[in-house]
Enzyme design. Sequence first.
Site, mmCIF file in Angstrom:
data_model
loop_
_atom_site.group_PDB
_atom_site.id
_atom_site.type_symbol
_atom_site.label_atom_id
_atom_site.label_comp_id
_atom_site.label_asym_id
_atom_site.label_seq_id
_atom_site.Cartn_x
_atom_site.Cartn_y
_atom_site.Cartn_z
ATOM 1 N N CYS B 89 -13.506 71.809 -54.303
ATOM 2 C CA CYS B 89 -13.531 70.423 -53.762
ATOM 3 C C CYS B 89 -13.736 70.884 -52.254
ATOM 4 O O CYS B 89 -14.688 71.349 -51.728
ATOM 5 C CB CYS B 89 -12.395 69.640 -54.108
ATOM 6 S SG CYS B 89 -12.664 67.884 -53.762
ATOM 7 N N HIS B 197 -11.716 70.034 -60.183
ATOM 8 C CA HIS B 197 -10.364 70.919 -59.743
ATOM 9 C C HIS B 197 -9.630 71.499 -60.867
ATOM 10 O O HIS B 197 -8.915 70.796 -61.813
ATOM 11 C CB HIS B 197 -9.431 69.427 -59.355
ATOM 12 C CG HIS B 197 -9.579 68.990 -58.034
ATOM 13 N ND1 HIS B 197 -9.203 69.537 -56.873
ATOM 14 C CD2 HIS B 197 -10.319 67.881 -57.710
ATOM 15 C CE1 HIS B 197 -9.429 68.829 -55.721
ATOM 16 N NE2 HIS B 197 -10.421 67.772 -56.319
ATOM 17 N N GLU B 199 -7.149 73.529 -60.993
ATOM 18 C CA GLU B 199 -5.813 73.407 -60.643
ATOM 19 C C GLU B 199 -5.237 71.958 -61.198
ATOM 20 O O GLU B 199 -3.992 72.034 -61.309
ATOM 21 C CB GLU B 199 -5.442 73.832 -59.423
ATOM 22 C CG GLU B 199 -5.662 72.623 -58.245
ATOM 23 C CD GLU B 199 -6.947 72.121 -57.938
ATOM 24 O OE1 GLU B 199 -7.966 72.583 -58.537
ATOM 25 O OE2 GLU B 199 -7.042 71.386 -57.088
#
Lengths: 77, 225
Positions: B89, B197, B199
Amino acid sequence: MKIRVHVSLKPGVLDPQGRAVHHALEGLGFAGVEDVRIGRLIELDVADGTDDAALADMCEKLLAHTVIENYRIEKVD
Amino acid sequence: MAFRAAVITFPGSNCDRDMAVAIERVSGTAPIRVWHGDARLPEDLDFIALPGGFSYGDYLRSGAMAANSPIMQSVKRRAERGVPVLGVCNGFQVLTEAGLLPGALMRNASQNFICRTVALKVENDRSLFTSGYKAGQIIDIPVAHHDGNYFADDETLDMLEGEGRVAFRYVENCNGSQRDIAGVLNAEGNVLGMMPHPERAVEQAHGGTDGLALFENAIKTLVSA
């Protein structure tokens, strides 16, 4: 010495902000607007005698992202 | 030996903790947290992560200020020496601004901030980051960005595609990105930038775990190397 750096999107790069503003102008009834492109004006106050190469370097390294943007340096009296 | 990862925090980063948690979950070792103003990175790093967020309030352009912060000189040198760098990002935006990846991330074509889970197609399954997936595999990963519209000129896009450097594409283009590109690799394959993302998709409570394979594969490969 006052400097204005005009940063604009390169031709052909889509400008979603410009497009939205274009639509808004049409919505307000302004006819005949062919296109809207939004850029950025950066005003610098630099030491007298700052050379053109240094100014260009500032633009290349930080003020403009040359993948998508052009810049123009204007010296203001 | 313990896995030595660093997560860089810039003023305005907000996914640094998520990134650190994801790395620790897989590696068993908490990453070293590094502040943007630190003069240099810790020695002997196995992995560097640039997290999501809005570094420096997205002033000037997303990622532009962070790309010129003191620590990024050190990140550039490590990347050139082959240390794996993952930018997610805002981290992707920083990598393009720093010149570690080609192209630029522009305002979403819709002008809207997009925050939802999207389907990605894995394009390259041979890189350190992506070989835990299969080419053509569809994975669900969240996006949350305003400036995720990937732009590069046609010559650069042809080169990226020709060299297999497009890591992921959007199944449905959500932000106007050229050729649906969601993530790209550098020529050496040790730097990956992606807007989605991974994560945020590493445990069931996230709603999905499709991001786990990225961390598992990279960390397993690096630990066994």
